[in-house]
Design an enzyme around this catalytic site. Structure first.
Site, PDB file in Angstrom:
ATOM      1  NE  ARG A   1      -4.134  -1.648   0.141  1.00  0.00           N
ATOM      2  CZ  ARG A   1      -4.193  -2.951  -0.158  1.00  0.00           C
ATOM      3  NH1 ARG A   1      -3.145  -3.573  -0.679  1.00  0.00           N
ATOM      4  NH2 ARG A   1      -5.296  -3.628   0.021  1.00  0.00           N
TER       5      ARG A   1
ATOM      6  CB  SER B   1      -8.357  -1.352   4.662  1.00  0.00           C
ATOM      7  OG  SER B   1      -8.763  -2.551   4.073  1.00  0.00           O
TER       8      SER B   1
ATOM      9  CD  GLU C   1      -5.226   1.174   2.568  1.00  0.00           C
ATOM     10  OE1 GLU C   1      -5.500   1.929   1.621  1.00  0.00           O
ATOM     11  OE2 GLU C   1      -5.807   0.107   2.798  1.00  0.00           O
TER      12      GLU C   1
HETATM   13  N1  EPU Z   1     -11.014 -10.545  10.017  1.00  0.00           N
HETATM   14  C1  EPU Z   1     -11.640 -10.636  11.239  1.00  0.00           C
HETATM   15  N2  EPU Z   1     -12.571  -9.687  11.556  1.00  0.00           N
HETATM   16  C2  EPU Z   1     -12.903  -8.684  10.709  1.00  0.00           C
HETATM   17  C3  EPU Z   1     -12.284  -8.590   9.454  1.00  0.00           C
HETATM   18  C4  EPU Z   1     -11.321  -9.543   9.127  1.00  0.00           C
HETATM   19  O1  EPU Z   1     -11.379 -11.519  12.015  1.00  0.00           O
HETATM   20  O2  EPU Z   1     -13.762  -7.873  11.070  1.00  0.00           O
HETATM   21  C5  EPU Z   1     -10.013 -11.577   9.658  1.00  0.00           C
HETATM   22  C6  EPU Z   1     -10.660 -12.769   9.002  1.00  0.00           C
HETATM   23  O3  EPU Z   1     -10.095 -13.927   9.512  1.00  0.00           O
HETATM   24  C7  EPU Z   1     -10.256 -12.653   7.559  1.00  0.00           C
HETATM   25  C8  EPU Z   1      -8.933 -11.906   7.630  1.00  0.00           C
HETATM   26  O4  EPU Z   1      -9.083 -11.054   8.756  1.00  0.00           O
HETATM   27  O5  EPU Z   1     -10.089 -13.910   7.006  1.00  0.00           O
HETATM   28  C9  EPU Z   1      -8.643 -11.093   6.396  1.00  0.00           C
HETATM   29  O6  EPU Z   1      -9.790 -10.292   6.092  1.00  0.00           O
HETATM   30  P1  EPU Z   1     -10.130  -9.858   4.591  1.00  0.00           P
HETATM   31  O7  EPU Z   1     -10.003 -11.009   3.673  1.00  0.00           O
HETATM   32  O8  EPU Z   1     -11.402  -9.119   4.608  1.00  0.00           O
HETATM   33  O9  EPU Z   1      -8.923  -8.920   4.213  1.00  0.00           O
HETATM   34  P2  EPU Z   1      -8.179  -7.755   5.011  1.00  0.00           P
HETATM   35  O10 EPU Z   1      -6.808  -8.246   5.332  1.00  0.00           O
HETATM   36  O11 EPU Z   1      -9.007  -7.257   6.124  1.00  0.00           O
HETATM   37  C10 EPU Z   1      -7.092  -6.761   2.862  1.00  0.00           C
HETATM   38  C11 EPU Z   1      -7.010  -5.435   2.197  1.00  0.00           C
HETATM   39  C12 EPU Z   1      -8.304  -5.115   1.481  1.00  0.00           C
HETATM   40  C13 EPU Z   1      -8.578  -6.206   0.449  1.00  0.00           C
HETATM   41  C14 EPU Z   1      -8.642  -7.545   1.182  1.00  0.00           C
HETATM   42  C15 EPU Z   1      -8.791  -8.708   0.244  1.00  0.00           C
HETATM   43  C16 EPU Z   1      -5.463  -4.109   3.512  1.00  0.00           C
HETATM   44  C17 EPU Z   1      -5.291  -3.005   4.479  1.00  0.00           C
HETATM   45  N3  EPU Z   1      -6.704  -4.406   3.173  1.00  0.00           N
HETATM   46  O12 EPU Z   1      -8.086  -6.650   3.881  1.00  0.00           O
HETATM   47  O13 EPU Z   1      -8.133  -3.904   0.768  1.00  0.00           O
HETATM   48  O14 EPU Z   1      -9.786  -5.988  -0.248  1.00  0.00           O
HETATM   49  O15 EPU Z   1      -7.410  -7.763   1.908  1.00  0.00           O
HETATM   50  O16 EPU Z   1      -7.602  -8.930  -0.425  1.00  0.00           O
HETATM   51  O17 EPU Z   1      -4.466  -4.695   3.082  1.00  0.00           O
HETATM   52  C18 EPU Z   1      -8.333  -1.564   1.017  1.00  0.00           C
HETATM   53  O18 EPU Z   1      -7.113  -1.502   0.887  1.00  0.00           O
HETATM   54  O19 EPU Z   1      -9.042  -0.538   1.172  1.00  0.00           O
HETATM   55  C19 EPU Z   1      -8.984  -2.848   1.001  1.00  0.00           C
HETATM   56  C20 EPU Z   1     -10.298  -3.012   1.174  1.00  0.00           C
END
Ligand code: EPU
Length: 338
Positions: A164, A238, A334
Site C-alpha cells: 500500500r 480499509s 492506510e
Molecule cells: N477478520 C476478522 N474480523 C474482521 C475482518 C477480518 O477476524 O472484522 C479476519 C478474518 O479472519 C479474515 C482476515 O481477517 O479472514 C482477512 O480479512 P479480509 O479477507 O477481509 O482482508 P483484510 O486483510 O481485512 C485486505 C485489504 C483489502 C482487500 C482484502 C482482500 C489491507 C489493508 N486491506 O483486507 O483492501 O480488499 O485484503 O484482499 O491490506 C483496502 O485496501 O481498502 C482494502 C479493502
C-alpha cells in the site's frame, strides 16, 4: 477553470461535507502548465485528488488548492500473441477500466475488480486485493512534475512499490500528478485463486472451470458481502494497514490468542489481520454518533451520515490506542489524512 469555495462532498467516499478554498479539474498537460503560473498555485498549499476513495478530510474547509484529475482514454499501445500493453488515463474510473479489460479477455486485473477510485490513484498506494497488487500488472506511468513543469516516466523500480505504498506516497508526495498508467496484461492468463475466499466463492457460484470473468464475478460477490458500497454508506475501504510483525512476536500472540489471523509475509515476518485485532478488541459494529466500525469488516470505518472527519479520525485513534494496549501492536492508517 479555477473555482473558489468548491464542495468536495461528491469527491470523497466518506461523503464528508467539505469545501475546498480553491479547486481545479485537469484534463490535460496544458491545464497543468497554465495552473503552474497561477498565483493561487504558487501561494497556496495543494493536494492532488483522484476518486477521493482513500482520503479523510479532518476539517470542513480545506484551506488550499485541490487539483482533480479528469483526463480520459484507454488505448492499446502494442500487443503480441500472449500479452497486450495498455495505456489508461489517470482520470478513468478504476472499476470501468477493469471491466473493460475483463470483457476484452485481458487477464491480470480481475482480482482487483470493484476497487473504488481512479486509475491514477492505483499506483500511488499500490492497490491490492485477493492476492494481486497493482505492481504485478504495472509497466510504467507518466507523471507531470509540479516542481519543474516536465513530464517524467516512471518504471516499476522507480515507483518503489511496497505494501500500500510507493514513492508518490512518500518522497514525492504532492509533487507529481500521475497522468497515465501503462499495464501489461495477459491474453492467456494464469488465474490467481490462492486467496481462499475466491475458490470457495467460485464453488458457491457453481463454476468449475473459471475464466477471468468468473474470477471478477467472484471477487465482486465477496466485496459486496463484506465491504460497504460508498454510494450507500460512506467509507474509504480499509482504514488501517495490516501490521507486519516479526514471526516470533506473532508466535507469542498465537500462544495467547490461538485464533489470531496472520499471513506469512516473508521468512521473518507475518502480516496480521488488522480486522481480527480490531474485532478482538471489541470494536466491530461499534458506533459513536455517526462514525462507526463496519459490522461485517472491522477494518472499515464508516460514516452513517453526518459524521465529521474529526469524529471518524478520533474513533480511529481510539481503536489504535485500544489495539496497542491489548496486543502491543501499532496500527498505521492506510487512508491519507488531510
Ligand atoms: N477478520 C476478522 N474480523 C474482521 C475482518 C477480518 O477476524 O472484522 C479476519 C478474518 O479472519 C479474515 C482476515 O481477517 O479472514 C482477512 O480479512 P479480509 O479477507 O477481509 O482482508 P483484510 O486483510 O481485512 C485486505 C485489504 C483489502 C482487500 C482484502 C482482500 C489491507 C489493508 N486491506 O483486507 O483492501 O480488499 O485484503 O484482499 O491490506 C483496502 O485496501 O481498502 C482494502 C479493502
Amino acid at each position: 477553470m479555477l473555482s473558489r469555495n468548491f464542495s468536495l462532498s461528491k469527491h470523497n467516499t466518506f461523503g464528508l461535507d467539505v469545501m475546498a478554498a480553491y479547486f481545479m479539474a485537469i484534463t490535460d498537460t496544458r491545464d497543468l502548465k497554465k495552473l503552474r503560473n497561477d498565483r493561487i498555485f504558487i501561494e497556496e498549499k495543494r493536494m492532488i485528488l483522484g476518486g477521493g476513495s482513500n482520503c479523510l478530510f479532518l476539517d470542513d474547509y480545506y484551506e488550499g488548492l485541490v487539483i482533480l484529475i479528469e483526463n480520459k482514454g484507454i488505448n492499446i499501445v502494442s500487443e503480441d500473441n500472449d500479452t497486450v500493453h495498455i495505456s489508461a488515463a489517470a482520470g478513468e474510473d478504476w472499476t470501468f477500466f477493469v471491466e473493460k479489460m475483463v470483457n476484452a479477455g485481458y487477464g491480470g486485473v480481475e482480482n482487483l475488480s470493484r476497487i473504488p477510485g481512479k486509475v491514477g490513484a492505483a499506483p500511488m498506494q499500490n492497490i491490492g486485493a485477493y492476492g494481486v497488487e497493482l505492481k504485478d500488472v504495472f509497466y510504467s506511468l507518466q507523471a507531470f512534475d509540479l516542481n519543474t513543469g516536465e513530464l517524467v516516466n516512471f518504471d516499476c523500480n522507480d515507483c518503489e512499490f511496497g505494501y500500500r505504498t510507493s514513492v508518490f506516497k512518500t518522497i514525492y508526495k504532492d509533487r507529481f500528478v500521475i497522468l497515465s498508467v501503462d499495464f501489461v496484461l495477459q491474453k492467456n492468463p494464469l488465474l490467481k485463486l490462492e486467496y481462499g475466499a475466491i475458490k470457495q466463492k467460485l464453488e458457491d457460484l457453481g463454476v468449475h472451470k473459471p475464466n477471468i470473468k468468473d474470477v471478477s464475478r467472484a471477487v465482486t460477490h465477496i466485496r459486496e458481502s463484506k465491504l460497504p458500497d460508498p454510494k450507500i454508506l460512506g467509507n474509504a475501504g480499509s482504514f488501517f494497514k495490516n501490521p507486519v510483525i516479526h514471526n516470533l512476536v506473532f508466535d507469542d500472540l498465537k500462544k495467547e490468542f490461538p485464533d489470531a489471523v496472520g499471513f506469512s509475509n516473508n521468512h521473518n515476518t507475518t502480516k496480521v489481520a488488522a480486522g481480527w485485532l480490531i474485532e478482538k478488541a471489541g470494536w466491530k459494529g461499534c458506533r459513536k454518533g455517526d462514525a462507526g466500525v463496519h459490522k461485517n469488516q472491522a477494518l472499515v470505518l464508516v460514516n452513517y451520515g453526518k459524521a465529521t472527519g474529526r469524529e471518524i479520525y478520533s474513533l480511529a485513534m481510539e481503536i489504535q490506542q485500544s489495539v496497542k494496549e491489548k496486543f502491543g501492536i501499532l496500527l498505521e492508517p492506510e487512508v491519507n489524512v488531510f
